[in-house]
Design a protein around this motif. Structure first.
Motif, PDB file in Angstrom:
ATOM      1  N   GLU A 218       0.858  -1.184   0.000  1.00  0.00           N
ATOM      2  CA  GLU A 218       0.000   0.000   0.000  1.00  0.00           C
ATOM      3  C   GLU A 218       0.892   1.230   0.000  1.00  0.00           C
ATOM      4  O   GLU A 218       1.730   1.417   0.891  1.00  0.00           O
ATOM      5  CB  GLU A 218      -0.923   0.019   1.214  1.00  0.00           C
ATOM      6  CG  GLU A 218      -1.887   1.201   1.196  1.00  0.00           C
ATOM      7  CD  GLU A 218      -2.935   1.134   2.287  1.00  0.00           C
ATOM      8  OE1 GLU A 218      -3.662   2.125   2.475  1.00  0.00           O
ATOM      9  OE2 GLU A 218      -3.032   0.071   2.945  1.00  0.00           O
ATOM     10  N   LEU A 219       0.735   2.083  -1.022  1.00  0.00           N
ATOM     11  CA  LEU A 219       1.531   3.288  -1.174  1.00  0.00           C
ATOM     12  C   LEU A 219       0.631   4.512  -1.117  1.00  0.00           C
ATOM     13  O   LEU A 219      -0.578   4.434  -1.393  1.00  0.00           O
ATOM     14  CB  LEU A 219       2.278   3.264  -2.505  1.00  0.00           C
ATOM     15  CG  LEU A 219       3.177   2.059  -2.786  1.00  0.00           C
ATOM     16  CD1 LEU A 219       3.818   2.196  -4.165  1.00  0.00           C
ATOM     17  CD2 LEU A 219       4.256   1.918  -1.714  1.00  0.00           C
ATOM     18  N   HIS A 220       1.217   5.640  -0.794  1.00  0.00           N
ATOM     19  CA  HIS A 220       0.486   6.908  -0.744  1.00  0.00           C
ATOM     20  C   HIS A 220       1.256   7.950  -1.548  1.00  0.00           C
ATOM     21  O   HIS A 220       1.850   8.876  -0.984  1.00  0.00           O
ATOM     22  CB  HIS A 220       0.300   7.360   0.707  1.00  0.00           C
ATOM     23  CG  HIS A 220      -0.504   6.406   1.528  1.00  0.00           C
ATOM     24  ND1 HIS A 220      -1.881   6.443   1.588  1.00  0.00           N
ATOM     25  CD2 HIS A 220      -0.121   5.358   2.314  1.00  0.00           C
ATOM     26  CE1 HIS A 220      -2.315   5.478   2.373  1.00  0.00           C
ATOM     27  NE2 HIS A 220      -1.280   4.806   2.827  1.00  0.00           N
ATOM     28  N   PRO A 221       1.262   7.800  -2.871  1.00  0.00           N
ATOM     29  CA  PRO A 221       1.995   8.756  -3.696  1.00  0.00           C
ATOM     30  C   PRO A 221       1.345  10.137  -3.629  1.00  0.00           C
ATOM     31  O   PRO A 221       0.156  10.268  -3.357  1.00  0.00           O
ATOM     32  CB  PRO A 221       1.904   8.158  -5.101  1.00  0.00           C
ATOM     33  CG  PRO A 221       0.670   7.329  -5.077  1.00  0.00           C
ATOM     34  CD  PRO A 221       0.579   6.782  -3.681  1.00  0.00           C
ATOM     35  N   THR A 222       2.123  11.162  -3.865  1.00  0.00           N
ATOM     36  CA  THR A 222       1.602  12.526  -3.890  1.00  0.00           C
ATOM     37  C   THR A 222       1.599  13.027  -5.326  1.00  0.00           C
ATOM     38  O   THR A 222       2.262  12.473  -6.210  1.00  0.00           O
ATOM     39  CB  THR A 222       2.473  13.449  -3.025  1.00  0.00           C
ATOM     40  OG1 THR A 222       3.822  13.410  -3.505  1.00  0.00           O
ATOM     41  CG2 THR A 222       2.447  13.004  -1.564  1.00  0.00           C
ATOM     42  N   GLY A 223       0.824  14.068  -5.562  1.00  0.00           N
ATOM     43  CA  GLY A 223       0.767  14.625  -6.902  1.00  0.00           C
ATOM     44  C   GLY A 223       0.038  15.950  -6.910  1.00  0.00           C
ATOM     45  O   GLY A 223      -0.705  16.275  -5.977  1.00  0.00           O
ATOM     46  N   GLN A 224       0.240  16.719  -7.978  1.00  0.00           N
ATOM     47  CA  GLN A 224      -0.408  18.017  -8.101  1.00  0.00           C
ATOM     48  C   GLN A 224      -1.878  17.898  -8.489  1.00  0.00           C
ATOM     49  O   GLN A 224      -2.662  18.812  -8.232  1.00  0.00           O
ATOM     50  CB  GLN A 224       0.303  18.855  -9.167  1.00  0.00           C
ATOM     51  CG  GLN A 224       1.666  19.361  -8.785  1.00  0.00           C
ATOM     52  CD  GLN A 224       2.248  20.191  -9.908  1.00  0.00           C
ATOM     53  OE1 GLN A 224       2.803  19.639 -10.867  1.00  0.00           O
ATOM     54  NE2 GLN A 224       2.124  21.509  -9.811  1.00  0.00           N
ATOM     55  N   LEU A 225      -2.238  16.779  -9.118  1.00  0.00           N
ATOM     56  CA  LEU A 225      -3.571  16.659  -9.713  1.00  0.00           C
ATOM     57  C   LEU A 225      -4.381  15.568  -9.023  1.00  0.00           C
ATOM     58  O   LEU A 225      -3.952  14.412  -8.960  1.00  0.00           O
ATOM     59  CB  LEU A 225      -3.445  16.347 -11.212  1.00  0.00           C
ATOM     60  CG  LEU A 225      -4.744  16.196 -12.003  1.00  0.00           C
ATOM     61  CD1 LEU A 225      -5.560  17.487 -11.958  1.00  0.00           C
ATOM     62  CD2 LEU A 225      -4.447  15.797 -13.450  1.00  0.00           C
ATOM     63  N   THR A 226      -5.554  15.946  -8.519  1.00  0.00           N
ATOM     64  CA  THR A 226      -6.501  14.991  -7.946  1.00  0.00           C
ATOM     65  C   THR A 226      -7.825  15.130  -8.690  1.00  0.00           C
ATOM     66  O   THR A 226      -8.344  16.243  -8.844  1.00  0.00           O
ATOM     67  CB  THR A 226      -6.729  15.251  -6.447  1.00  0.00           C
ATOM     68  OG1 THR A 226      -5.478  15.151  -5.755  1.00  0.00           O
ATOM     69  CG2 THR A 226      -7.693  14.227  -5.855  1.00  0.00           C
ATOM     70  N   LEU A 227      -8.370  14.018  -9.156  1.00  0.00           N
ATOM     71  CA  LEU A 227      -9.598  14.014  -9.966  1.00  0.00           C
ATOM     72  C   LEU A 227     -10.690  13.206  -9.277  1.00  0.00           C
ATOM     73  O   LEU A 227     -10.421  12.394  -8.402  1.00  0.00           O
ATOM     74  CB  LEU A 227      -9.304  13.392 -11.338  1.00  0.00           C
ATOM     75  CG  LEU A 227      -8.182  14.022 -12.157  1.00  0.00           C
ATOM     76  CD1 LEU A 227      -7.894  13.170 -13.383  1.00  0.00           C
ATOM     77  CD2 LEU A 227      -8.544  15.444 -12.556  1.00  0.00           C
TER      78      LEU A 227
END
Length: 303
Positions: A218-227
Motif C-alpha cells: 500500500e503506497l500513498h503517492p503525492t501529486g499536483q492533480l486529484t480528480l
C-alpha cells in the motif's frame, strides 16, 4: 359508518350475488359457504341501515336502496380489481418508469452505447438514469436501482455483485519516454508524476494498492492533480501527463493498441467490485429484473 375489511368483503359479496343471480351462485364464485354469504349480507345491511335484497324461495332481487348502492359500489370494486391486476402484472410485464442512480464512469463509457438496443426491446419502459458520484439516500430519493463501484456499506439494501474489475497501474508511452518506466511499485514515490483519484464517500484520494497472491503493498503517492471523474483520469493519462491507477474495465482497447502500458503486470490481483443495489429481493418488478440482466451482459462483454 366506519369502513373496514368486513365492509369491503360485504360489498364484494353483494356484487357476486347480483352477478351470479343467487346466494348459492355467489358462494361458488367466492368459494364461501351459503351461510357465510348470508352472514356477510346481514352484516352489511346492519352497517348500512338498509335492506339490500328481497328474497323469496324462488328469487333474489335488489331493493331500490340496494340497487342504488350496487350501482355506486360496482364500478369502485371493478377499479380496485383493475388496480390490483395492473400492480401484479408489473412483476411480469416490463413497463413503467425505472429510476436508476448510476456511477458516471459506467454510465458514460460502458452503458450509454448499449442503451438504444435495450430500450428498443422494451418499448413500454421509461428509463430515468441519474449519474451521481455518491449513493446518498437511495430510497428517500426515489430510486428503484443503483449501480456503484466499491464494497457497499451495511444496509437493508440488496447488494448483487456484477463484476470484479482488476486495478491496473498505467502510463502513456510518451510519459515513459520522458520519465522512464518504474521497475517496482515503490519507485512511484521517487519522483514520478502520479494522478490521484478521489474516493467519493470520504473525499480523500485513494491509496495505491498492489496485490500478488497473499502479498499486498500500500503506497500513498503525492501529486499536483486529484480528480473525481474517471473519464478525465483516462484522457489525462493518455495525454502523457502522469501515471494513474484505474479499473481495467473499458481499458482493453487502450492496452491492446499500446496507447496505455500496464506497468506492473506481475501484480495482477487487486480487484474493485461493481454492485447493483435495490430495495428488496422479494417480488422484484420485471423492469428491474430485465435491467439487471442487461447490466450483466454489458459487464460480461467487457471481461
Amino acid at each position: 359508518m366506519s369502513f373496514d375489511e368486513r365492509t369491503l368483503n360485504g360489498m364484494s359479496v353483494l356484487v357476486a350475488i347480483v352477478d351470479g343471480g343467487s346466494f348459492a351462485a355467489a358462494a361458488d364464485i367466492l368459494n364461501m359457504s351459503p351461510p357465510g354469504v348470508s352472514r356477510a349480507v346481514a352484516r352489511l345491511e346492519t352497517r348500512l341501515g338498509i335492506r339490500l335484497f328481497d328474497r323469496t324461495t324462488r328469487s333474489v332481487t335488489l331493493t331500490d336502496e340496494g340497487r342504488r348502492f350496487y350501482e355506486q359500489v360496482q364500478p369502485l370494486l371493478a377499479g380496485l380489481e383493475d388496480a390490483a391486476t395492473a400492480a401484479s402484472e408489473g412483476v411480469r410485464t416490463v413497463r413503467g418508469r425505472l429510476r436508476i442512480n448510476i456511477d458516471p464512469f459506467f454510465s458514460r463509457l460502458l452503458l450509454g452505447p448499449q442503451l438504444g438496443n435495450f430500450l428498443e426491446r422494451h418499448p413500454q419502459l421509461e428509463l430515468d438514469l441519474v449519474t451521481r458520484d455518491r449513493l446518498g439516500d437511495m430510497i428517500g430519493d426515489g430510486f428503484d436501482l443503483a449501480l456503484r463501484f466499491g464494497h457497499p456499506k451495511p444496509s437493508t439494501l440488496v447488494a448483487r455483485k456484477l463484476s470484479d474489475s482488476r486495478i491496473i497501474t498505467v502510463a502513456a508511452p510518451s510519459y515513459l519516454e520522458r520519465h522512464g518506466r518504474p521497475a517496482t511499485p515503490q519507485d512511484l514515490e521517487k519522483g514520478h508524476v502520479c494522478i490521484l483519484f478521489r474516493e467519493p464517500e470520504s473525499g480523500r484520494p485513494f491509496s495505491w494498492e498492489f496485490h500478488r497472491g497473499r502479498k499486498k503493498l500500500e503506497l500513498h503517492p503525492t501529486g499536483q492533480l486529484t480528480l473525481n471523474d474517471a473519464g478525465t483520469l483516462w484522457s489525462t493519462c493518455l495525454a502523457g501527463y502522469g501515471i494513474a491507477q484505474m479499473m481495467d474495465i473499458g481499458s482493453a482497447g487502450f492496452l491492446a493498441d499500446g496507447s496505455m502500458v500496464d506497468l506492473f503486470p506481475d501484480w495482477p490481483d487487486e480487484r474493485y467490485p461493481l454492485y447493483a443495489l435495490y430495495p428488496s429481493r422479494h417480488h422484484v418488478p420485471a423492469k428491474t429484473r430485465v435491467f439487471l440482466e442487461f447490466l450483466s451482459t454489458v459487464v460480461q462483454q467487457q471481461a
